[in-house]
Design a protein around this motif. Structure first.
Motif, PDB file in Angstrom:
ATOM      1  N   GLY A   1      15.328   2.041   9.713  1.00 45.20           N
ATOM      2  CA  GLY A   1      15.473   1.691   8.442  1.00 45.20           C
ATOM      3  C   GLY A   1      14.605   2.305   7.228  1.00 45.20           C
ATOM      4  N   MET A   2      14.333   3.730   7.669  1.00 39.05           N
ATOM      5  CA  MET A   2      13.731   4.386   6.884  1.00 39.05           C
ATOM      6  C   MET A   2      14.427   5.341   5.920  1.00 39.05           C
ATOM      7  N   ALA A   3      14.276   4.922   4.625  1.00 35.04           N
ATOM      8  CA  ALA A   3      15.316   5.894   3.722  1.00 35.04           C
ATOM      9  C   ALA A   3      15.009   7.436   3.561  1.00 35.04           C
ATOM     10  N   MET A   4      15.881   8.132   3.410  1.00 34.66           N
ATOM     11  CA  MET A   4      15.825   9.618   3.274  1.00 34.66           C
ATOM     12  C   MET A   4      15.782  10.250   1.951  1.00 34.66           C
ATOM     13  N   ASN A   5      14.627  10.249   1.150  1.00 34.91           N
ATOM     14  CA  ASN A   5      14.561  10.656  -0.014  1.00 34.91           C
ATOM     15  C   ASN A   5      14.495  12.296   0.033  1.00 34.91           C
ATOM     16  N   VAL A   6      15.594  13.014  -0.089  1.00 35.54           N
ATOM     17  CA  VAL A   6      15.838  14.488  -0.071  1.00 35.54           C
ATOM     18  C   VAL A   6      15.574  15.196  -1.123  1.00 35.54           C
TER      19      VAL A   6
ATOM     20  N   GLY B   1       5.409  -1.036   8.098  1.00 34.23           N
ATOM     21  CA  GLY B   1       6.315  -1.399   6.871  1.00 34.23           C
ATOM     22  C   GLY B   1       6.695  -0.537   5.921  1.00 34.23           C
ATOM     23  N   MET B   2       6.664   0.655   6.257  1.00 33.31           N
ATOM     24  CA  MET B   2       7.023   1.763   5.487  1.00 33.31           C
ATOM     25  C   MET B   2       8.710   1.897   5.706  1.00 33.31           C
ATOM     26  N   ASN B   3       9.322   1.929   4.600  1.00 28.92           N
ATOM     27  CA  ASN B   3      10.844   2.128   4.758  1.00 28.92           C
ATOM     28  C   ASN B   3      11.303   3.245   4.148  1.00 28.92           C
ATOM     29  N   SER B   4      10.696   4.378   3.767  1.00 28.87           N
ATOM     30  CA  SER B   4      11.063   5.527   2.952  1.00 28.87           C
ATOM     31  C   SER B   4      10.164   6.704   3.304  1.00 28.87           C
ATOM     32  N   LEU B   5      10.903   7.855   3.345  1.00 28.26           N
ATOM     33  CA  LEU B   5       9.922   9.201   3.410  1.00 28.26           C
ATOM     34  C   LEU B   5      10.507  10.179   2.387  1.00 28.26           C
ATOM     35  N   TYR B   6       9.698  10.602   1.821  1.00 29.08           N
ATOM     36  CA  TYR B   6       9.950  11.805   0.755  1.00 29.08           C
ATOM     37  C   TYR B   6       9.685  13.262   1.665  1.00 29.08           C
TER      38      TYR B   6
END
Length: 618
Positions: free
Chosen positions: A301-306, A252-257
């Motif tokens: 659908g995993m956002a990229m927190n760059v 269920g994770m949708n974002s990665l830092y």
């Protein structure tokens, strides 16, 4: 230079019309190759034949050439920077030279799109915001067109929901669905890209990570999560890192830092260049391999927190100013990865930079990014008792207060050491930004204590109950737009820099996903705001659309009164740790104590756990 502007000087170009038509997979016309599904949101790749160069040539292919392509459909105009792609297959071949020049474009509308491409040569032209106005040598110019079909009905992730955009609200919006996006993210390891199967990647002397082989990630526990058809490169490489993303998305994770540059920082093992000290020469094959990973994130659908830098190295480029190397760094990141749909550009972890410097970074990024991706910055932690000239040291306020209302900034990326302060702090910045008529999207991107963060499932000091209350629900019930979960800074296995196996926090991902699903399935959360003044117990939280729906977070062994509007309401209970269905059995969990007030208590007397209570007008 404004975005999506049709540059009038293009009209005067005597372009050679090659008449690119719609195609299936690949069509070559003279010096062009057009690739892609030609569906809305999915990337269109144009590869051009250009000068034969090497990443080490005297004429720098990154700095002394500029590929610019203008895409337009009669309504919208995107001016997109391209990049040197070596032989065009560098992810597989490791090539350092070639004659391929590439641009990637993510179309946001169906129908016919036309393009004009222009390649120019000149000293430092690569960092120009507007290279076509420079008096440099024009190598060639060309044009063509293609047709974009509706979104693929079988597409997944952002290819189905569209680009994440800032629309002047407290949540980013999925541009295809119009839904508000609530982040449920992973914040460790920050050196996620320090992966042993990326070209040119090695431990350059960062913090000790004795549990890693040669100081690099392998994610070997996730090789089994790789699926047939997923990306690989070279000789069956990439399965560990791709499998780790699959596992996290399945949870269920949708974002990665993640960091794209940590030279001289904690990890000292991630950079986009051919060498940590050669900051105008980019590693084409490594970046092409990163691109495979980022493309898979779009599909998931995993956002990229760059995160573009960290506190230890934020003066590495131009002493912290906006100079040649820093401009080139931002331009290359945007050119190679800006077409991705879930990007947030973060100006720096625990930033030390002045307001003027941060604003200059943001404005330059926005000038070269045709998609207006949201821009964020991350603060130093607040430390009680520290002061400057007798004034309490508050790096959160010092970082963000001067940025309120700034046109090129949307997301304060909060770090909070004292988790008891999170609920109030998120609400504070939400309201301050609203007062400035530029509402911010408030992210919680790191929690303390620094050496603990979120523990593993099996940790003796497992802190899930406390973090669930103060950080997860505490931020969301103040109108926060989501979280990234940090693992703690010690060198034990599966903490921040050493994290390899995401299953060590399997139970935590379930708890985080429970909150995400509750907000998405049961609340018009984008219409709600914090209303703690309506509850009598200061340990409780209230998030409400007054007179319509009230949500109360009730910690274990607590009760509270809630003020509600006139009329008939229903009540339901939710177990934030276990998740599942709403429990709507009428019981002693609420009772009317006086007009427009109810007393709330645990569901069916189960006082030994936290409860979320939903009171909704019939």
């Amino acid at each position: 230079m404004s975005h999506r502007r049709f540059y009038t000087f293009y009209l005067s170009l005597c372009a050679l019309i090659f008449g690119l038509s719609a195609c299936n997979k690949k069509e070559k016309v003279q010096n062009h190759v057009l690739e892609g599904s030609l569906k809305k949101w999915q990337p269109v790749t144009l590869t051009f034949d250009g000068p034969q160069v090497s990443k080490n040539d005297a004429i720098n292919p990154f700095l002394d050439y500029a590929l610019l392509v203008n895409f337009h459909n009669g309504k919208e105009y995107f001016t997109v920077h391209g990049y040197f792609a070596a032989d065009g297959e560098a992810a597989e071949t490791g090539a350092e030279s070639g004659n391929k020049w590439r641009v990637k474009f993510a179309p946001d509308a169906e129908g016919k799109w036309e393009f004009e491409a222009y390649l120019a040569e000149g000293t430092d032209i690569g960092i120009s915001e507007d290279p076509l106005k420079e008096k440099k040598k024009a190598l060639w110019k060309s044009s063509g067109s293609f047709e974009i079909a509706p979104p693929d009905s079988t597409a997944t992730g952002f290819y189905s929901t569209g680009r994440l955009e800032y629309t002047g609200k407290h949540y980013l919006e999925e541009s295809e669905t119009g839904k508000q996006f609530l982040k449920s993210g992973v914040g460790s390891p920050e050196n996620f890209l320090a992966y042993h199967e990326f070209d040119g990647t090695f431990d350059n002397g960062g913090a000790e990570t004795p549990t890693l082989t040669n100081g690099l990630h392998q994610y070997s526990q996730h090789i089994g999560d790789w699926k047939d058809g997923d990306p690989i490169w070279g000789d069956d490489k990439g399965k560990g890192i791709i499998g780790s993303l699959n596992y996290l998305a399945d949870k269920g994770m949708n974002s990665l830092y993640f960091m794209t540059m940590n030279v001289a920082g904690d990890g000292n093992d991630v950079w986009p260049w051919i060498d940590p000290d050669k900051q105008t020469r980019y590693d084409v094959s490594k970046l092409a391999q990163w691109e495979k990973v980022f493309t898979h994130m779009d599909k998931l659908g995993m956002a990229m927190n760059v995160f573009t830098q960290e506190t230890e190295n934020d003066t590495l480029l131009n002493h912290g100013d906006l100079g040649l190397e820093r401009k080139l760094y931002y331009k290359e990141l945007v050119a190679r990865f800006g077409h991705h749909l879930g990007v947030v550009w973060n100006l720096g972890e625990e930033t030390n930079r002045s307001t003027e410097q941060l604003e200059s970074y943001a404005t330059y990024i926005r000038s070269v990014d045709p998609y207006n991706h949201p821009i964020a910055a991350h603060n130093h932690v607040r430390v009680t008792g520290k002061s400057i000239a007798g004034r309490p040291l508050d790096p959160i306020q010092e970082t963000f207060l001067p940025l309120l209302g700034f046109k090129d900034f949307e997301i304060p990326s909060l770090q909070m050491a004292d988790t008891m302060e999170i609920h109030e702090e998120v609400n504070k910045w939400r309201n301050l930004s609203l007062d400035k008529k530029r509402p911010w999207v408030i992210y919680l991107d790191e929690i303390g204590p620094y050496d603990i963060g979120v523990t593993t499932d099996s940790a003796a000091n497992n802190n899930y109950d406390a973090v669930m209350h103060t950080s997860l629900w505490g931020s969301l019930m103040s109108g926060g737009a989501g979280t990234s979960w940090y693992f703690g800074g010690s060198d034990i296995p599966n903490n921040d820099l050493s994290a390899e196996d995401f299953r060590t926090r399997d139970q935590w991902w379930d708890i985080a996903t429970n909150a995400h699903q509750f907000f998405n399935h049961h609340l018009p959360f984008w219409e709600m705001q914090n209303h703690d003044e309506l509850v009598s117990n200061e340990k409780s939280y209230c998030f409400a659309k007054k007179d319509d729906i009230y949500v109360v977070y009730l910690p274990k062994n607590e009760t509270t009164d809630l003020q509600i509007g006139d009329g008939a309401f229903t009540i339901a209970f939710y177990d934030p740790k276990k998740g599942g269905m709403l429990l709507d059995k009428q019981n002693e969990g609420w009772k009317i104590t006086k007009p427009n007030s109810v007393e709330l208590s645990a569901f069916n007397g189960q006082k030994n756990k936290d409860w979320v209570i939903v009171i909704k007008r019939k």
